[in-house]
Design an enzyme around this catalytic site. Structure first.
Site, PDB file in Angstrom:
ATOM      1  N   CYS B  94       0.842  -1.207   0.000  1.00 28.44           N
ATOM      2  CA  CYS B  94       0.000   0.000   0.000  1.00 28.44           C
ATOM      3  C   CYS B  94       0.881   1.262   0.000  1.00 28.44           C
ATOM      4  O   CYS B  94       1.593   1.509  -0.959  1.00 28.44           O
ATOM      5  CB  CYS B  94      -0.974  -0.032   1.171  1.00 28.44           C
ATOM      6  SG  CYS B  94      -2.300   1.177   1.033  1.00 28.44           S
ATOM      7  N   HIS B 206      -3.947  -5.052  -0.301  1.00 30.39           N
ATOM      8  CA  HIS B 206      -3.556  -5.601   0.999  1.00 30.39           C
ATOM      9  C   HIS B 206      -3.713  -7.119   0.997  1.00 30.39           C
ATOM     10  O   HIS B 206      -4.793  -7.620   1.301  1.00 30.39           O
ATOM     11  CB  HIS B 206      -4.438  -5.012   2.097  1.00 30.39           C
ATOM     12  CG  HIS B 206      -4.181  -3.564   2.352  1.00 30.39           C
ATOM     13  ND1 HIS B 206      -3.289  -3.136   3.301  1.00 30.39           N
ATOM     14  CD2 HIS B 206      -4.667  -2.448   1.757  1.00 30.39           C
ATOM     15  CE1 HIS B 206      -3.251  -1.814   3.298  1.00 30.39           C
ATOM     16  NE2 HIS B 206      -4.073  -1.370   2.365  1.00 30.39           N
ATOM     17  N   GLU B 208      -2.843  -9.155   3.167  1.00 33.31           N
ATOM     18  CA  GLU B 208      -3.219  -9.629   4.513  1.00 33.31           C
ATOM     19  C   GLU B 208      -4.702  -9.490   4.782  1.00 33.31           C
ATOM     20  O   GLU B 208      -5.215 -10.020   5.760  1.00 33.31           O
ATOM     21  CB  GLU B 208      -2.406  -8.884   5.577  1.00 33.31           C
ATOM     22  CG  GLU B 208      -2.741  -7.414   5.785  1.00 33.31           C
ATOM     23  CD  GLU B 208      -2.130  -6.472   4.739  1.00 33.31           C
ATOM     24  OE1 GLU B 208      -1.477  -6.961   3.797  1.00 33.31           O
ATOM     25  OE2 GLU B 208      -2.317  -5.249   4.879  1.00 33.31           O
TER      26      GLU B 208
END
Lengths: 283, 228
Positions: B94, B206, B208
């Protein structure tokens, strides 16, 4: 492309997942961890946890639920309810939340939005607006689960929240919430057209078609859904077996009766309705 | 005990993965995801820890200028550049992708780490139809191959063309060298959503927060770099 997010909303009271009508009269539905995992495995885009009584009790149980969930669930988690200080936000992010939803504290002190968005980044700060339609047709912002009138008109409040650095707005129609009468499309559209940050529609879905309407007519960027998803999960779990903590109203669990206007619908069914309406969605 | 130790060693890698903590965003979820795939994760803002790490991860949310200021204040700019020059694996996520670039248009121009030539730009307020574009993009969106490039031997290996990933951002990168790995279209604007330049892999989305497919990207990144 611009995809629409489908966000199961989990209202939490103590250790339990609950659901009310007009944000009141909470009934226990089960364990939030079970529902969260089920939604993750079935393609939820994000999860929204709302601590329904955080302003009244301590919130340790919510932190435990979030931490447990964040260890096994790899989609964004938003947490709201009773967050009043920068430290409150810090603690809930540390417990595993990705975003926080703020209502009362922002209304009492709008500069809190600026302070929080500078500290944690705009995209971490979601402003929650609880709207009730007044007798003159204007929508007014409330706090404390629709109990306290703030003196603010919702569209100007939404604009101000954006100006102060909010990254997103979740708009709840308290009039429709839990009723299964459909979203308040006029309310959602007025907010969505007034701001250039994403708007999450919440409150009133009775069928997947209502969800489609919130996007097509309400111009929502995301939808938060509770009743129709939760009751569908409960049907698919079969019998409700568990050791519910003796807290809250468990009469629903014993009776198994679903509110009349609610059509239990799975994430898959909602997604299919979106695809049918040619609304871009994940998967 | 010995048996436990053996099992433990099999699960947790000995390689030290350092997440750089420069007070720009929440590191919980990145840490959680990397730990979940079996990496040995350390969080630090100490330059010595960077030098001794086997791989570093630069996450981040918020404003480009603030983040660069924080990196300078923690004296991390040179250590990060030296680490990248050493050839060891570097992962940017990001804002951690955007900071690698020469400069950002935010508030005039703000200088970045200049490890990748190019600019960071803000999404236009209006889309091609002249409608209000919602900014930030907070959405799942597709990552697509560019022309006929292959994702083999990159962290995107095994990910299907057009897979959905989770994005939260108002700015996007425009590289001026051939580093683009995937592109994404947000409401009419096509932009580069991940890059690879030698030992650097960085993505706008992202992983995650992108369910199992996102974790898969971290696993592949770790495995092609012999970190697990």
């Amino acid at each position: 492309m611009k995809t629409i997010r489908i966000i199961p909303r989990l209202d939490i009271k103590g250790p339990n997942l609950v659901k009310g009508i007009h944000l009141e009269g909470l009934r226990v539905l089960g364990k939030p961890e079970d529902f969260a995992r089920y939604y993750y495995e079935n393609g939820a885009d994000e999860l929204f946890f709302q601590d329904t009584v955080a302003s009244l009790y301590d919130r340790n149980s919510l932190h435990e639920i979030i931490t447990k969930t964040a260890k096994e669930i790899f989609i964004p988690l938003t947490v709201g309810g009773g967050l009043r200080t920068i430290d409150d936000i810090k603690n809930v992010l540390r417990a595993g939340a990705d975003k926080v939803a703020i209502n009362t504290a922002a209304i009492k002190n709008p500069q809190f939005i600026r302070e929080a968005s500078l500290k944690f980044g705009s995209s971490t700060i979601v402003i929650a607006i609880e709207a009730i339609r007044g007798s003159d047709g204007r929508y007014l912002a409330f706090t404390d689960n629709g109990r306290e009138y703030s003196g603010l008109e919702v569209v100007s409040w939404a604009r101000k929240a954006e100006e102060l650095g909010a990254g997103e707005i979740v708009i709840t129609s308290v009039d429709k919430e839990g009723t299964g009468e459909g979203y308040d499309l006029e309310l959602i559209r007025s907010i969505s057209e007034a701001v250039s940050i994403p708007v999450i529609a919440h409150g009133g879905a009775s069928t997947p078609v209502d969800v489609v309407r919130a996007i097509q007519f309400g111009k929502a960027d995301a939808v938060a859904i509770a009743s129709i998803l939760h009751y569908s999960v409960m049907q698919s779990f079969g019998s409700i077996s568990s050791d519910y903590k003796e807290e809250g109203n468990i009469s629903f669990l014993n009776s198994g009766k679903i509110p009349k206007k609610i059509t239990p619908s799975s994430l898959k069914e909602i997604r299919e309705a979106l695809i049918h309406a040619e609304i871009p969605t994940r998967i | 005990m010995q048996k436990f130790q053996q099992e433990y060693n099999m699960i947790i890698s000995h390689k030290k993965i350092l997440i750089i903590d420069y007070k720009s965003g929440n590191l919980f979820s990145v840490n959680q995801a990397l730990t979940n795939i079996g990496l040995n994760v350390l969080i630090s803002s100490n330059a010595d820890d960077i030098a001794s790490a086997d791989a570093i991860v630069l996450p981040g949310v918020g404003a480009f200028g603030d983040a660069m200021n924080n990196l300078h204040n923690f004296n991390l700019v040179q250590p990060i550049k030296q680490f990248v020059e050493s050839g060891k694996p570097f992962l940017g996520i990001c804002l951690g992708l955007q900071l690698l670039f020469t400069e950002s248009e935010e508030f005039g121009y703000t200088k970045g780490l200049n490890l990748v030539k190019g600019k960071v730009k803000r999404f236009n307020m209006n889309n091609n139809a002249g409608e209000n574009r919602k900014i930030p993009q907070i959405a799942w969106n597709k990552i697509n191959r560019i022309n006929d490039n292959t994702w083999d031997n990159t962290p995107l290996q095994g990910i299907k063309d057009g897979e959905f990933m989770y994005f939260v951002h108002s700015f996007y990168v425009e590289p001026e060298e051939p580093v683009a790995l995937s592109e994404t279209n947000y409401d009419g604007q096509t932009y580069v959503s991940s890059i690879q330049k030698k030992n650097i892999f960085a993505c706008q989305f992202h992983p995650e927060k992108s369910a199992q497919e996102g974790l898969q990207i971290y696993k592949t990144w770790a495995s092609i770099n012999n970190l697990i």
